[in-house]
Design a protein around this motif. Structure first.
Motif, PDB file in Angstrom:
ATOM      1  N   GLY A  83       0.799  -1.223   0.000  1.00 49.10           N
ATOM      2  CA  GLY A  83       0.000   0.000   0.000  1.00 49.10           C
ATOM      3  C   GLY A  83       0.828   1.267   0.000  1.00 49.10           C
ATOM      4  O   GLY A  83       0.698   2.101  -0.920  1.00 49.10           O
ATOM      5  N   THR A  87       1.324   3.752  -3.227  1.00 45.78           N
ATOM      6  CA  THR A  87       0.798   5.106  -3.060  1.00 45.78           C
ATOM      7  C   THR A  87       1.869   6.144  -3.354  1.00 45.78           C
ATOM      8  O   THR A  87       1.610   7.153  -4.030  1.00 45.78           O
ATOM      9  CB  THR A  87       0.246   5.302  -1.640  1.00 45.78           C
ATOM     10  N   THR A 189      -4.191   7.273  -3.692  1.00 46.17           N
ATOM     11  CA  THR A 189      -4.802   6.370  -2.722  1.00 46.17           C
ATOM     12  C   THR A 189      -5.989   5.634  -3.316  1.00 46.17           C
ATOM     13  O   THR A 189      -6.142   4.412  -3.143  1.00 46.17           O
ATOM     14  CB  THR A 189      -5.251   7.153  -1.470  1.00 46.17           C
ATOM     15  N   GLU A 193      -6.247   1.573  -3.790  1.00 44.67           N
ATOM     16  CA  GLU A 193      -7.339   0.813  -3.182  1.00 44.67           C
ATOM     17  C   GLU A 193      -7.975  -0.140  -4.191  1.00 44.67           C
ATOM     18  O   GLU A 193      -8.242  -1.307  -3.879  1.00 44.67           O
ATOM     19  CB  GLU A 193      -8.397   1.766  -2.630  1.00 44.67           C
ATOM     20  N   LEU A 196      -5.437  -2.987  -5.029  1.00 44.71           N
ATOM     21  CA  LEU A 196      -5.296  -3.981  -3.965  1.00 44.71           C
ATOM     22  C   LEU A 196      -6.565  -4.793  -3.767  1.00 44.71           C
ATOM     23  O   LEU A 196      -6.499  -5.932  -3.282  1.00 44.71           O
ATOM     24  CB  LEU A 196      -4.897  -3.296  -2.656  1.00 44.71           C
ATOM     25  N   ARG A 203      -5.985  -6.008   3.244  1.00 44.99           N
ATOM     26  CA  ARG A 203      -6.114  -4.579   3.071  1.00 44.99           C
ATOM     27  C   ARG A 203      -4.825  -3.894   3.502  1.00 44.99           C
ATOM     28  O   ARG A 203      -4.375  -4.077   4.628  1.00 44.99           O
ATOM     29  CB  ARG A 203      -7.290  -4.016   3.881  1.00 44.99           C
ATOM     30  N   GLN A 204      -4.221  -3.076   2.580  1.00 45.42           N
ATOM     31  CA  GLN A 204      -2.888  -2.559   2.826  1.00 45.42           C
ATOM     32  C   GLN A 204      -2.855  -1.082   3.193  1.00 45.42           C
ATOM     33  O   GLN A 204      -1.863  -0.610   3.728  1.00 45.42           O
ATOM     34  CB  GLN A 204      -2.009  -2.764   1.577  1.00 45.42           C
ATOM     35  N   ILE A 205      -3.933  -0.333   2.886  1.00 45.83           N
ATOM     36  CA  ILE A 205      -3.899   1.095   3.172  1.00 45.83           C
ATOM     37  C   ILE A 205      -5.187   1.499   3.840  1.00 45.83           C
ATOM     38  O   ILE A 205      -6.206   0.810   3.743  1.00 45.83           O
ATOM     39  CB  ILE A 205      -3.699   1.932   1.893  1.00 45.83           C
TER      40      ILE A 205
END
Length: 207
Positions: A83, A87, A189, A193, A196, A203-205
């Motif tokens: 993430g 980003t 971002t 999302e 991913l 979930r990475q962010i």
């Protein structure tokens, strides 16, 4: 000596940018660029072996230097949380493609580079390398268990398209949008999302 060499290279790039913008890629010649830069053609070719490489160096100087550090580092980051890595990549990439000069160079490429051989060579020197670097990162991240990407080349192309989505579809075509750093961060971002959601293992962010 190195300082003088770097200064001459920068001068050539500045002159070449003006010639390409004035004449278009097809009509711009290495001979004309050499004359305007105050150097011989052998000297010019010593810095840039072909017009394609000179053109892509101009584009990189004007647009690509913002994203270069993260692209160089990317293949080594496969074991890190995807993430934040993606980003940051997106922020650098979006910042580069929204610089004031970006639309002019894009129009130049689209309207004057009509020879397929020239276009393919510039693609190899530019977009193809970007895709290959992201592809290598996605392979490394998948091997490290951070992502689940079966076709890293396609996924790399999708990632770049996601980064451009809010830019290309969020305002008039052919003009650089006026984005704040926060807006660039949000666009990156959002793209990460979506990416991913398809390729992440968790979930990475955060929102």
């Amino acid at each position: 000596m190195r300082l003088r060499t770097e200064a001459r290279r920068e001068t050539i790039l500045e002159v070449a940018a003006g010639v390409f913008m004035e004449l278009g890629y097809g009509k711009a010649s290495m001979a004309e660029i050499a004359v305007r830069a105050g150097c011989s053609k052998p000297t010019l070719y010593g810095y840039f072996p072909s017009k394609e490489e000179l053109f892509m160096s101009v584009v990189h100087q004007r647009l690509g230097s913002e994203a270069e550090p993260i692209f160089l580092e990317l293949p080594t980051l496969g074991d890190e949380e995807p993430g934040p890595v993606l980003t940051r990549l997106g922020e650098c990439f979006i910042n580069a493609i929204t610089l004031p000069e970006a639309p002019a160079f894009k129009r130049l490429i689209m309207t004057t580079m009509t020879d397929r051989a020239d276009a393919e060579r510039c693609w190899e020197l530019g977009n193809k390398q970007a895709v290959q670097i992201i592809e290598a990162y996605l392979q490394a991240a998948t091997q490290a268990g951070r992502l689940k990407v079966k076709n890293p080349r396609v996924a790399a192309q999708q990632m770049l398209s996601l980064f451009e989505a809010e830019i290309n579809w969020g305002g008039p075509i052919g003009f650089a949008p006026n984005l704040t750093p926060e807006m660039i961060h949000q666009a990156s971002t959002h793209a990460v999302e979506v990416f991913l959601a398809a390729y992440g293992v968790a979930r990475q962010i955060e929102d």
